[in-house]
Design a protein around this motif. Structure first.
Motif, mmCIF file in Angstrom:
data_model
loop_
_atom_site.group_PDB
_atom_site.id
_atom_site.type_symbol
_atom_site.label_atom_id
_atom_site.label_comp_id
_atom_site.label_asym_id
_atom_site.label_seq_id
_atom_site.Cartn_x
_atom_site.Cartn_y
_atom_site.Cartn_z
ATOM 1 N N GLN A 1 0.818 -1.216 0.000
ATOM 2 C CA GLN A 1 0.000 0.000 0.000
ATOM 3 C C GLN A 1 0.849 1.262 0.000
ATOM 4 O O GLN A 1 0.567 2.196 -0.742
ATOM 5 C CB GLN A 1 -0.887 0.015 1.240
ATOM 6 N N ARG A 2 1.893 1.265 0.833
ATOM 7 C CA ARG A 2 2.776 2.425 0.877
ATOM 8 C C ARG A 2 3.475 2.603 -0.469
ATOM 9 O O ARG A 2 3.688 3.707 -0.938
ATOM 10 C CB ARG A 2 3.826 2.256 1.989
ATOM 11 N N ARG A 3 3.842 1.462 -1.064
ATOM 12 C CA ARG A 3 4.498 1.512 -2.377
ATOM 13 C C ARG A 3 3.629 2.214 -3.397
ATOM 14 O O ARG A 3 4.095 3.027 -4.179
ATOM 15 C CB ARG A 3 4.725 0.085 -2.886
ATOM 16 N N ARG A 4 2.327 1.894 -3.365
ATOM 17 C CA ARG A 4 1.426 2.485 -4.332
ATOM 18 C C ARG A 4 1.346 3.994 -4.171
ATOM 19 O O ARG A 4 1.247 4.734 -5.138
ATOM 20 C CB ARG A 4 0.029 1.864 -4.201
ATOM 21 N N LEU A 5 1.398 4.430 -2.903
ATOM 22 C CA LEU A 5 1.391 5.877 -2.664
ATOM 23 C C LEU A 5 2.606 6.523 -3.309
ATOM 24 O O LEU A 5 2.522 7.616 -3.858
ATOM 25 C CB LEU A 5 1.396 6.154 -1.162
ATOM 26 N N ILE A 6 3.744 5.826 -3.229
ATOM 27 C CA ILE A 6 4.953 6.366 -3.850
ATOM 28 C C ILE A 6 4.826 6.307 -5.369
ATOM 29 O O ILE A 6 5.157 7.256 -6.076
ATOM 30 C CB ILE A 6 6.203 5.555 -3.413
ATOM 31 N N GLU A 7 4.306 5.185 -5.867
ATOM 32 C CA GLU A 7 4.215 5.010 -7.323
ATOM 33 C C GLU A 7 3.353 6.092 -7.960
ATOM 34 O O GLU A 7 3.560 6.462 -9.102
ATOM 35 C CB GLU A 7 3.640 3.623 -7.652
ATOM 36 N N ARG A 8 2.365 6.565 -7.209
ATOM 37 C CA ARG A 8 1.519 7.641 -7.721
ATOM 38 C C ARG A 8 2.292 8.910 -7.950
ATOM 39 O O ARG A 8 1.838 9.800 -8.672
ATOM 40 C CB ARG A 8 0.436 7.944 -6.686
ATOM 41 N N ARG A 9 3.433 9.029 -7.275
ATOM 42 C CA ARG A 9 4.147 10.308 -7.322
ATOM 43 C C ARG A 9 5.209 10.322 -8.409
ATOM 44 O O ARG A 9 6.023 11.228 -8.452
ATOM 45 C CB ARG A 9 4.763 10.602 -5.956
ATOM 46 N N TRP A 10 5.274 9.284 -9.223
ATOM 47 C CA TRP A 10 6.170 9.349 -10.372
ATOM 48 C C TRP A 10 5.436 8.962 -11.639
ATOM 49 O O TRP A 10 4.409 8.300 -11.600
ATOM 50 C CB TRP A 10 7.432 8.517 -10.161
ATOM 51 N N GLY A 11 5.958 9.397 -12.772
ATOM 52 C CA GLY A 11 5.398 9.016 -14.059
ATOM 53 C C GLY A 11 6.517 8.419 -14.894
ATOM 54 O O GLY A 11 7.668 8.810 -14.754
ATOM 55 N N VAL A 12 6.165 7.474 -15.760
ATOM 56 C CA VAL A 12 7.185 6.800 -16.555
ATOM 57 C C VAL A 12 6.829 6.914 -18.042
ATOM 58 O O VAL A 12 5.693 6.669 -18.426
ATOM 59 C CB VAL A 12 7.289 5.305 -16.175
ATOM 60 N N LEU A 13 7.807 7.311 -18.836
ATOM 61 C CA LEU A 13 7.653 7.285 -20.292
ATOM 62 C C LEU A 13 8.504 6.132 -20.804
ATOM 63 O O LEU A 13 9.723 6.189 -20.746
ATOM 64 C CB LEU A 13 8.126 8.607 -20.894
ATOM 65 N N PHE A 14 7.850 5.080 -21.254
ATOM 66 C CA PHE A 14 8.591 3.922 -21.735
ATOM 67 C C PHE A 14 9.131 4.189 -23.131
ATOM 68 O O PHE A 14 8.632 5.063 -23.848
ATOM 69 C CB PHE A 14 7.701 2.682 -21.741
ATOM 70 N N GLN A 15 10.124 3.377 -23.498
ATOM 71 C CA GLN A 15 10.842 3.648 -24.738
ATOM 72 C C GLN A 15 9.920 3.668 -25.952
ATOM 73 O O GLN A 15 10.059 4.506 -26.826
ATOM 74 C CB GLN A 15 11.935 2.605 -24.921
ATOM 75 N N HIS A 16 8.978 2.738 -25.993
ATOM 76 C CA HIS A 16 8.087 2.706 -27.152
ATOM 77 C C HIS A 16 6.705 3.257 -26.797
ATOM 78 O O HIS A 16 5.713 2.927 -27.436
ATOM 79 C CB HIS A 16 7.979 1.294 -27.706
ATOM 80 N N GLY A 17 6.643 4.049 -25.731
ATOM 81 C CA GLY A 17 5.396 4.705 -25.382
ATOM 82 C C GLY A 17 4.501 3.881 -24.479
ATOM 83 O O GLY A 17 3.976 4.368 -23.520
ATOM 84 N N ALA A 18 4.360 2.577 -24.823
ATOM 85 C CA ALA A 18 3.518 1.676 -24.026
ATOM 86 C C ALA A 18 2.118 2.234 -23.805
ATOM 87 O O ALA A 18 1.518 2.025 -22.762
ATOM 88 C CB ALA A 18 4.181 1.338 -22.689
ATOM 89 N N LEU A 19 1.599 2.937 -24.813
ATOM 90 C CA LEU A 19 0.201 3.369 -24.728
ATOM 91 C C LEU A 19 -0.684 2.133 -24.859
ATOM 92 O O LEU A 19 -0.330 1.194 -25.549
ATOM 93 C CB LEU A 19 -0.114 4.351 -25.862
ATOM 94 N N PHE A 20 -1.820 2.149 -24.181
ATOM 95 C CA PHE A 20 -2.728 1.008 -24.301
ATOM 96 C C PHE A 20 -3.365 1.068 -25.677
ATOM 97 O O PHE A 20 -4.049 2.032 -26.021
ATOM 98 C CB PHE A 20 -3.787 1.051 -23.204
ATOM 99 N N SER A 21 -3.153 0.002 -26.482
ATOM 100 C CA SER A 21 -3.502 0.103 -27.896
ATOM 101 C C SER A 21 -4.997 0.072 -28.119
ATOM 102 O O SER A 21 -5.476 0.469 -29.170
ATOM 103 C CB SER A 21 -2.822 -1.009 -28.693
#
Lengths: 379, 281
Positions: free
Chosen positions: B94-114
């Motif tokens: 749960q604490r991890r998720r709180l931290i994960e909310r505070r960063w954003g990631v741009l993956f190399q190929h975008g990783a947009l949901f197709s």
């Protein structure tokens, strides 16, 4: 973190003062939406200039900044004079960055009466089915032409590819197909014995089993299994190659995707399916025989002599002749669906499903047509 | 952020971010390997709040693996990763998720949901974590689109209908959806033409300034390194060879650093035509 607030007050010079307080960030999004609505309401009842003061803000992110901007711009649109005060330099830049007027929401397509929708759906389905059929015929023609080039020696046969596919389609499906046929043979024998017992003619289970398995069951079970097992994998492979432009790459190298990808697969299917059908038939009869010996109490002499009487070469051939045709329709449908995949993961999934569903349907239809044909020629 | 995580309680943020210039990510004695192969061996690195850190290294030195280890997609064999002062290995999910909310990631190929449109992609994390009305969600998606320089028409398109540069921009908009404090970028300018890449660099620098982001950027682009990175960390031999501003990197004697920062491509790039490391935070 500080809960966001907003207060409306009257200033000394008669101006309306909206003072924002606390954290205006995405975590408090729902509260902020309400506050902005309240402030807009309060300000609407006040006439005179308006001032929005940000000096007590603890934090401001894009959502907060956008809501501040929206509050100001809506009031300005209503003809009020609004100014921002007490914003730090970075808050000013942020509000500047997010200030943009949302385009008027595009009205939904005017929906007609439900009856029209239904009619248009039916029409589309009919047109799609027609297009499927004509695509299928065109693709079949292209595959036949490719086979023709192969036979006249204008292109070479990709033996390695055919052998690989044969292993994947044929060899690796032997265990599951034999197991299922064995079990189905056993179940049919058990049910038949149970019914035949009433008439005291248990030994006729051999006739029933032999004809049913050789003529229909072995080939149908095998074709349906292969449609699910290999048809789906063909569609998924070709579809993901299509998505990654691998098919286009082949074309630019002067190779025909049909010759490189489709012909080896269909050829392997057409070789493997008769072989698998034969194995399935043997396994089915073996399953039935085991049940006949142990459950029906039929001796092996009686069972095999009855079997020999009941079936002729034609019974066996009826099943085997159908197998390559089943292979052809499964392969064609799998490849057509594979090449129809478009960009998204969803499209890959839906075409794989369509491939399996259509193959199984067509396999059963083809089986029915063969049944009519053999009945007509009395074979 | 993990798409499998459940929404964390909305208005609970564990602690304020550290002061500007203090470490926001601290990596100590990090060891990562796959099977027999050791990718990182005792790696140490600090990322300071408010900076743009460029991570360089030859192919296969584990730049992307480092990024994926920090965000928790790859597990370390040994060592500690502290983000916002929390040891990521010690946190409850749960604490991890709180931290994960505070960063954003741009993956190399975008990783947009197709299977989602660009707009739905941007709204996806907002819908999961924030409690906003439908109309505000739409407006926020448009704000983010504008922020990354995409036209409103792109909102209704599917990822397969976008060009490479548009995919990167849309993916950045999704990474910024929750107003993160740290943004991880995996080769943001790879596959873009030089003008597009320069635009993208500019965009990252602008966003970093206006939103006060910390940027962790894996890159091969010498122009990005010269143009927008405050500090550069060079990876090699399983550890950080050197970190520092560009000028300092050019003076290092390590043969790979020499080859990288003083090689022909470096000389041909903007390294020598514009004052390096000129941007101040």
């Amino acid at each position: 973190m500080a809960i966001p607030h907003a207060q409306f007050a009257k200033g000394e010079a008669g101006e309306g003062i909206i003072r924002l307080d606390g954290s205006w960030d995405a975590a408090h999004g729902d509260a902020l939406e309400r506050l902005v609505a309240e402030m807009g309401e309060a300000a609407a009842h006040h006439d005179g200039a308006l001032v929005v003061i940000l000096d007590r803000l603890v934090s401001l992110d894009t959502l907060g900044a956008y809501l501040v901007f929206r509050l100001c711009s809506r009031l300005a649109e209503a003809g009020r004079s609004v100014r921002l005060e007490g914003a730090t330099e970075s808050q000013k830049i942020l509000i500047e960055e997010v200030s943009f007027a949302p385009p008027p929401a595009a009205g939904d397509r005017r929906s007609l009466a439900p009856a029209y929708d239904m009619l248009s759906d039916v029409g589309e389905a009919v047109v799609d089915a027609g297009r499927d059929l004509s695509n299928g015929v065109a693709f079949f023609g292209a595959v036949v032409a490719a086979f023709g080039r192969l036979l006249t020696g204008r292109t070479r046969l990709r033996i390695a590819s055919v052998v690989t596919q044969l292993e994947r389609v044929g060899l690796r499906s032997v265990p599951i197909i034999m197991l299922i046929s064995f079990l189905v043979g056993a179940i049919i024998a058990q049910q038949s014995i149970f019914q035949l017992r009433t008439f005291g003619t248990v030994q006729f289970v051999a006739d029933l089993l032999g004809i049913l398995v050789l003529r229909e069951l072995a080939v149908l079970l095998t074709a349906i299994m292969i449609a699910g097992r290999s048809g789906s994998s063909f569609t998924a492979e070709l579809g993901s190659m299509k998505m990654r432009e691998e098919v286009d790459a082949l074309q630019t190298m002067g190779l025909d995707p049909l010759e490189v990808l489709v012909v080896p697969r269909i050829l392997a299917l057409m070789i493997a399916l008769p072989l698998l059908t034969f194995l399935a038939a043997m396994a089915g009869i073996a399953g039935g025989a085991v049940v006949a010996f142990f459950y029906g109490g039929v001796s092996s002499d009686v069972f095999f002599s009855r079997l020999q009487n009941a079936i002729g070469l034609n019974t066996f051939m009826v099943g085997m002749i159908k197998a390559p045709f089943m292979a052809l329709v499964i392969g064609l449908i799998a490849c057509i669906e594979g090449f129809a995949v478009r960009g998204s993961a969803e499209s890959l999934g839906s075409h794989t499903t369509a491939s399996v569903v259509k193959s199984i349907f067509v396999v059963i239809v083809v089986d029915g047509m063969f049944a009519m044909f053999f009945a007509a020629i009395n074979y | 952020m993990s798409i499998f995580s459940r929404p964390a309680p909305a208005n609970e943020r564990p602690d304020p971010p550290p002061e500007l210039g203090l470490p926001i990510i601290e990596i100590r004695d990090l060891t990562v390997g796959f099977g027999e192969r050791l990718i990182m061996d005792g790696l140490e690195l600090d990322v300071r709040r408010g900076e743009i850190l460029g991570v360089v290294g030859a192919s296969g030195t584990g730049k992307s693996v480092l990024l994926r280890t920090i965000i928790g997609l790859v597990h370390q064999r040994k060592g500690r990763v502290r983000v916002f002062g929390h040891d990521m290995g010690q946190l409850t999910p749960q604490r991890r998720r709180l931290i994960e909310r505070r960063w954003g990631v741009l993956f190399q190929h975008g990783a947009l949901f197709s299977s989602l449109t660009v707009k739905q992609n941007i709204q996806f994390p907002m819908r999961e974590y924030l409690d906003l009305s439908e109309s505000l969600l739409d407006e926020m998606a448009m704000v983010k689109l504008r922020l990354v320089g995409l036209k409103p028409e792109a909102a209704e398109r599917f990822p397969s209908e976008l060009s490479g540069g548009m995919i990167k921009r849309a993916a950045l908009a999704r990474a910024l959806a929750l107003d993160p404090e740290i943004v991880f970028l995996d080769e943001p300018t790879s596959g873009l033409d030089p003008i597009g890449a320069a635009d993208f660099d500019e965009l990252i620098a602008t966003l970093q300034k206006t939103l006060g982001l910390t940027v962790f950027m894996v890159t091969h682009d010498l122009d990005s390194l010269a143009g927008i990175c405050d500090r550069i960390a060079a990876l090699g031999d399983g550890r950080v060879l050197h970190t520092g501003p560009l000028d300092e990197m050019k003076k290092q004697s390590h043969p790979w650093l020499q080859a990288y920062f003083n090689g022909p491509r470096a000389r041909a790039s903007h390294f020598y035509t514009q004052p390096a490391g000129g941007r101040t935070t």
